[in-house]
Write an enzyme that holds these catalytic residues in place. Sequence first.
Site, mmCIF file in Angstrom:
data_model
loop_
_atom_site.group_PDB
_atom_site.id
_atom_site.type_symbol
_atom_site.label_atom_id
_atom_site.label_comp_id
_atom_site.label_asym_id
_atom_site.label_seq_id
_atom_site.Cartn_x
_atom_site.Cartn_y
_atom_site.Cartn_z
ATOM 1 C CG ASP A 86 -2.182 0.838 0.978
ATOM 2 O OD1 ASP A 86 -3.267 0.246 0.810
ATOM 3 O OD2 ASP A 86 -2.062 2.083 0.919
ATOM 4 C CD GLU A 91 -13.666 -10.093 -3.181
ATOM 5 O OE1 GLU A 91 -12.551 -10.586 -3.420
ATOM 6 O OE2 GLU A 91 -14.611 -10.770 -2.724
ATOM 7 N N GLY A 108 -26.510 2.208 0.541
ATOM 8 C CA GLY A 108 -25.342 3.081 0.670
ATOM 9 C C GLY A 108 -24.076 2.254 0.664
ATOM 10 C CB CYS A 127 -19.960 -1.360 -3.419
ATOM 11 S SG CYS A 127 -18.307 -1.895 -2.974
#
Length: 432
Positions: free
Chosen positions: A30, A151, A259, A262
């Site tokens: 990251d 995913e 909400g 995604c």
Amino acid sequence: MKIGIVGTGYVGLPSGVGFAELGNDVICVDNNPEKIAALQEGKLTIFEDGLHEMFVKNVKSGRLKFTTSMKEGVENADIVIIAVGTPPHPETKEADMQYIYAAAKEMAQYLRGYTVIANKSTVPVGTGDEVEKIIREQNPNADFDVVSLPEFLREGFAIYDFFNPDRIVIGANSERAKALLQNLYAPFNGKTQILNVKRRSSETIKYASNAFLAMKIHYINEMANFCEKAGADIYEVAKGMGTDSRIGKRFLNPGPGYGGSCFPKDTNAMAFMARKFGVNLNLIETAIKGNDERKIEMADRVLEVAKKYSQAKVAVLGLAFKNGTDDCRESPAMQIVCELLKHDVSLRVYDPKAMENACKLVGDKLEYANDEYDAAKGADVLVILTEWGQFADLDLLRIRGAMRHYNIIDLRNMLKSDDARNAGFNYQCIGL
Ligand code: NAD
């Protein structure tokens, strides 16, 4: 297998832990140094049920490592999984691809030997082609394939879903890449369906699925509005609908609107793509608009009661976009809270996991309480906005003792209406 995971957020971290648990050597990369420092110190950066134990175990075994170095994550990997964010563009609402493209550009120089780049981020159709082009331009000699690997995990159930997926979709255009991914997912053979499809179909499946689920939620919310006026009971209606196997029982719970990180983003991105292709997706466009309006309608229900009191105090229970997570991104609870803040009311809030994230979004505009009863202190109205199980077990007499006036607006239908009314509350819920 050696796996590099680029992006260590709500998808990358549970996926990294899951693949390590299956016996792979995983390096999570990251570019947020604070996140990586915390993970290297053994501190989880997100809340997910069951994640901590598995994280500790796999770090200890040496199968799970964290780094800020793309080189370290990519150079020895058989598979590099991209799991960086694709947030909505602030104006067009299309998926903002800058993180994907930056990651592709950076990793290209470190690829050694045949590598599959598997895209787990939710991305517009054609992204596989674009990522391929970027890597090829940066490193013309690289031996690689780009695969779409969408995913489907649910936040709050990420670990469960990793090991018990409804299906695994692999969008590989090359046999070599397909074979490598089949090997990666071999532990799931016979347990779940593994669908091998064209890369562009795979990219579409993710958006088409999320848009369908969002529309299903919006549909039941509209039916809840109907039931309220028609004297019907939304739960009886949902049960009667859901027992039809063509409809299915899930995603028929009424609430304050869909909400999370995604559904709003992916419905908007899908609608944007369709407009670009000149295709009519009116159902999705209508659901987006209706869902946006629903949050305002829900805030209006609260204001309708609050306006009876001068300088009304509203107690808010729940800020996360759903239970089981600390994620407040596009949370209906936060949107309703922000709508209420535009009016002359003060808000005292409590969420078991999401207070820190809520505070990052709205800061000291809210008073943060220690628990439900503390939130209720002096309140004229109490609103339930997230379906945390513990809110169903509230000691209603204790809540009543804390409040100034006795109004509950339960936008998650957590309480039994008879119990609330018998405890002396004016009680409103949804769809009944
Ligand atoms: P997130 O914001 O939690 O995590 C993304 C991470 O990527 C961040 O930690 C960020 O620092 C890192 N990052 C960004 N650019 C980078 C780079 N160049 N190199 C290394 N790291 C980089 O996002 P998320 O919720 O995990 O979502 C990731 C993707 O997965 C999105 O496309 C999302 O739509 C999709 N998705 C999310 C969920 C979910 O439930 N959150 C479910 C399915 C799919």
